[in-house]
Scaffold this motif. Sequence first.
Motif, PDB file in Angstrom:
ATOM      1  N   ASN A 186       0.825  -1.207   0.000  1.00 55.08           N
ATOM      2  CA  ASN A 186       0.000   0.000   0.000  1.00 55.08           C
ATOM      3  C   ASN A 186       0.864   1.264   0.000  1.00 55.08           C
ATOM      4  OD1 ASN A 186      -2.422  -1.413  -0.004  1.00 55.08           O
ATOM      5  ND2 ASN A 186      -2.556  -1.462   2.238  1.00 55.08           N
ATOM      6  N   LEU A 187       1.984   1.223   0.738  1.00 55.54           N
ATOM      7  CA  LEU A 187       2.868   2.380   0.763  1.00 55.54           C
ATOM      8  C   LEU A 187       3.476   2.621  -0.620  1.00 55.54           C
ATOM      9  CD1 LEU A 187       4.109   4.542   2.597  1.00 55.54           C
ATOM     10  CD2 LEU A 187       5.983   2.970   3.066  1.00 55.54           C
ATOM     11  N   SER A 188       3.852   1.555  -1.291  1.00 56.09           N
ATOM     12  CA  SER A 188       4.394   1.695  -2.642  1.00 56.09           C
ATOM     13  C   SER A 188       3.333   2.236  -3.597  1.00 56.09           C
ATOM     14  CB  SER A 188       4.906   0.340  -3.145  1.00 56.09           C
ATOM     15  OG  SER A 188       5.952  -0.140  -2.327  1.00 56.09           O
ATOM     16  N   ARG A 189       2.081   1.818  -3.391  1.00 52.11           N
ATOM     17  CA  ARG A 189       0.987   2.306  -4.239  1.00 52.11           C
ATOM     18  C   ARG A 189       0.760   3.792  -4.025  1.00 52.11           C
ATOM     19  NH1 ARG A 189      -4.951  -0.251  -3.552  1.00 52.11           N
ATOM     20  NH2 ARG A 189      -4.642   0.655  -1.473  1.00 52.11           N
ATOM     21  N   VAL A 190       0.828   4.235  -2.776  1.00 53.88           N
ATOM     22  CA  VAL A 190       0.649   5.661  -2.482  1.00 53.88           C
ATOM     23  C   VAL A 190       1.775   6.477  -3.100  1.00 53.88           C
ATOM     24  CG1 VAL A 190       0.637   7.387  -0.633  1.00 53.88           C
ATOM     25  CG2 VAL A 190      -0.700   5.291  -0.392  1.00 53.88           C
ATOM     26  N   TYR A 191       2.996   5.986  -2.975  1.00 48.75           N
ATOM     27  CA  TYR A 191       4.134   6.716  -3.544  1.00 48.75           C
ATOM     28  C   TYR A 191       4.068   6.752  -5.073  1.00 48.75           C
ATOM     29  CZ  TYR A 191       6.563   7.064   0.952  1.00 48.75           C
ATOM     30  OH  TYR A 191       6.928   7.378   2.244  1.00 48.75           O
ATOM     31  N   SER A 192       3.519   5.722  -5.678  1.00 53.27           N
ATOM     32  CA  SER A 192       3.392   5.730  -7.137  1.00 53.27           C
ATOM     33  C   SER A 192       2.317   6.718  -7.585  1.00 53.27           C
ATOM     34  CB  SER A 192       3.063   4.325  -7.645  1.00 53.27           C
ATOM     35  OG  SER A 192       1.783   3.908  -7.181  1.00 53.27           O
ATOM     36  N   LEU A 193       1.264   6.872  -6.769  1.00 51.76           N
ATOM     37  CA  LEU A 193       0.212   7.847  -7.089  1.00 51.76           C
ATOM     38  C   LEU A 193       0.677   9.269  -6.850  1.00 51.76           C
ATOM     39  CD1 LEU A 193      -3.050   6.213  -5.660  1.00 51.76           C
ATOM     40  CD2 LEU A 193      -2.568   6.763  -8.050  1.00 51.76           C
ATOM     41  N   PHE A 194       1.452   9.476  -5.791  1.00 52.80           N
ATOM     42  CA  PHE A 194       1.921  10.812  -5.415  1.00 52.80           C
ATOM     43  C   PHE A 194       3.446  10.814  -5.366  1.00 52.80           C
ATOM     44  CE2 PHE A 194      -2.107  10.056  -3.034  1.00 52.80           C
ATOM     45  CZ  PHE A 194      -2.918  10.906  -3.778  1.00 52.80           C
ATOM     46  N   LYS A 206      -6.456  21.212  -9.890  1.00 54.56           N
ATOM     47  CA  LYS A 206      -6.431  20.388 -11.093  1.00 54.56           C
ATOM     48  C   LYS A 206      -5.616  19.122 -10.865  1.00 54.56           C
ATOM     49  CE  LYS A 206      -5.266  20.595 -16.021  1.00 54.56           C
ATOM     50  NZ  LYS A 206      -4.737  21.455 -17.113  1.00 54.56           N
ATOM     51  N   GLU A 207      -4.472  19.257 -10.208  1.00 52.35           N
ATOM     52  CA  GLU A 207      -3.629  18.095  -9.920  1.00 52.35           C
ATOM     53  C   GLU A 207      -4.327  17.134  -8.970  1.00 52.35           C
ATOM     54  OE1 GLU A 207       0.869  17.137  -8.174  1.00 52.35           O
ATOM     55  OE2 GLU A 207       0.165  19.200  -8.387  1.00 52.35           O
ATOM     56  N   LEU A 208      -5.049  17.696  -7.974  1.00 52.54           N
ATOM     57  CA  LEU A 208      -5.757  16.857  -7.008  1.00 52.54           C
ATOM     58  C   LEU A 208      -6.815  15.999  -7.698  1.00 52.54           C
ATOM     59  CD1 LEU A 208      -6.713  16.050  -4.117  1.00 52.54           C
ATOM     60  CD2 LEU A 208      -8.171  18.078  -4.189  1.00 52.54           C
ATOM     61  N   PHE A 209      -7.618  16.607  -8.564  1.00 52.26           N
ATOM     62  CA  PHE A 209      -8.692  15.861  -9.210  1.00 52.26           C
ATOM     63  C   PHE A 209      -8.133  14.819 -10.182  1.00 52.26           C
ATOM     64  CE2 PHE A 209     -11.216  19.662  -7.947  1.00 52.26           C
ATOM     65  CZ  PHE A 209     -12.160  18.984  -7.192  1.00 52.26           C
ATOM     66  N   GLN A 210      -7.006  15.094 -10.789  1.00 53.52           N
ATOM     67  CA  GLN A 210      -6.364  14.084 -11.623  1.00 53.52           C
ATOM     68  C   GLN A 210      -5.920  12.896 -10.775  1.00 53.52           C
ATOM     69  OE1 GLN A 210      -6.232  14.020 -14.960  1.00 53.52           O
ATOM     70  NE2 GLN A 210      -7.393  15.945 -14.956  1.00 53.52           N
ATOM     71  N   ASN A 211      -5.447  13.163  -9.557  1.00 46.72           N
ATOM     72  CA  ASN A 211      -5.047  12.087  -8.648  1.00 46.72           C
ATOM     73  C   ASN A 211      -6.245  11.245  -8.227  1.00 46.72           C
ATOM     74  OD1 ASN A 211      -2.314  12.803  -8.664  1.00 46.72           O
ATOM     75  ND2 ASN A 211      -2.554  14.231  -6.971  1.00 46.72           N
ATOM     76  N   LEU A 212      -7.404  11.893  -8.045  1.00 45.33           N
ATOM     77  CA  LEU A 212      -8.605  11.139  -7.666  1.00 45.33           C
ATOM     78  C   LEU A 212      -9.038  10.206  -8.795  1.00 45.33           C
ATOM     79  CD1 LEU A 212     -10.745  13.820  -5.779  1.00 45.33           C
ATOM     80  CD2 LEU A 212      -9.290  12.024  -4.833  1.00 45.33           C
ATOM     81  N   LYS A 213      -8.862  10.641 -10.027  1.00 44.16           N
ATOM     82  CA  LYS A 213      -9.164   9.750 -11.151  1.00 44.16           C
ATOM     83  C   LYS A 213      -8.249   8.534 -11.122  1.00 44.16           C
ATOM     84  CE  LYS A 213      -9.773  11.511 -15.210  1.00 44.16           C
ATOM     85  NZ  LYS A 213      -9.565  12.307 -16.437  1.00 44.16           N
ATOM     86  N   ALA A 214      -6.985   8.750 -10.763  1.00 43.81           N
ATOM     87  CA  ALA A 214      -6.050   7.622 -10.669  1.00 43.81           C
ATOM     88  C   ALA A 214      -6.452   6.667  -9.552  1.00 43.81           C
ATOM     89  CB  ALA A 214      -4.633   8.153 -10.444  1.00 43.81           C
ATOM     90  N   VAL A 215      -6.960   7.204  -8.433  1.00 43.34           N
ATOM     91  CA  VAL A 215      -7.438   6.351  -7.337  1.00 43.34           C
ATOM     92  C   VAL A 215      -8.623   5.514  -7.802  1.00 43.34           C
ATOM     93  CG1 VAL A 215      -8.487   6.370  -5.045  1.00 43.34           C
ATOM     94  CG2 VAL A 215      -6.574   7.908  -5.550  1.00 43.34           C
ATOM     95  N   ARG A 216      -9.547   6.149  -8.541  1.00 46.85           N
ATOM     96  CA  ARG A 216     -10.701   5.401  -9.068  1.00 46.85           C
ATOM     97  C   ARG A 216     -10.251   4.259  -9.979  1.00 46.85           C
ATOM     98  NH1 ARG A 216     -14.226   8.636 -13.231  1.00 46.85           N
ATOM     99  NH2 ARG A 216     -12.157   8.597 -14.198  1.00 46.85           N
TER     100      ARG A 216
END
Length: 395
Positions: free
Chosen positions: A114-122, A172-182
């Motif tokens: 999960n930590l690796s997933r978070v770092y890959s997203l952000f 704008k960057e935040l909402f792009q990150n939310l799309k990646a989470v989805r």
Amino acid sequence: MLEVRDLSVAYGQHRALDGAHLRVDRGEIVVILGANGAGKSTLLKAVSGICEGAVAGSILLDGHELVGQSPDRIVEEGVALVPEGRGIFGDLTVEENLTLGAFADRARGDESANLSRVYSLFPKLTERRRQTARTMSGGEQQMVAIGRAMMSNPQILTLDEPSLGLSPLLCKELFQNLKAVRDLGIGILLVEQNARQSLAIADRGYLLENAHIVHEDSADALAHDPAVQAAYLGAGGAASPHTYDDEVDEVGAEATVSSDAPFAIRAPSRATQSADAVLGTSVSDLVAKASSQATETTDLRRTDTSVAAPNGVDQTDRLRAAIKEIENAAARARTARGARRGGPMSTGTTAAVPKGASHPIPAPEPTAPVTIEVYRAPRVEVYRRRPGSTAFERD
């Protein structure tokens, strides 16, 4: 899947939420739109088990009832909340904040993944993992808050005003990150005042008005609805060819909303008048006339240096009078200074008229002698007794 059925919340006699119904599937973003005080944050708190009011109704996650469960049990079931204001631990580092999110039993076995997933997203958090959280920008702190929630390995991620206080670029960057989470298969329930950007990334949306959900539709349909545009996006708010202005046929006409619409929002009247109609003449003509008059006045002042002042006094005469007054004041000052030094003014006689002065300058009245008191510092006298002697001698 998260399903809310007939959910009501009351704070004493005040009903903050009344009979709400909604659902969030995995891998979709659902946005809740509504004015301040409509009950949006109350809904998220009720879903997360931290609502202080009396909660009634049903909240199901994959068929498991969440109403009445403690907040930690709801996290164990798979619901994580990113609260308004982020709520991170400012004195801890980024990595320490993220690690705290993996405290739930469901996440401990997958903490490293999960930590690796978070770092890959952000990716920014990878660079700042040793940095104290409170020294980071607002957008970076919001990344930490979302990453911490994702560390609990949730099925449903709920966010309360995540873009609050962020610049447009960070939003704008935040909402792009939310799309990646989805795209990771996590369902997102989003409460957001930025209706335009939230509808742009959402799959579906709900309108919450006065504690009631009054309408549900796809995000694209809501973004193109004229009533939603007028209430939440402003005139012509959606980034599409269809705007609120398309509904106005003429000045003073009101946008038409079908009488059988399933929700109660109505677009307000947008009666407007042009500036030309209000002034009774063309604005461009007024500007041209003012420019012409200003040019004529400037040319007149350049050609005639003796233009009279508003009070009728010639400008040259006024300048000469001012210079004369300055000279008289300087002469009086020189005479008074000579008197203080014991010159002829000290006798109390009338002084001669200085050159250029319009009247004689009277001598100043004799003044009484000035007494100056002098204070001396106290003197300390030291007496010592010599060896073998009984008398004291002053040093």
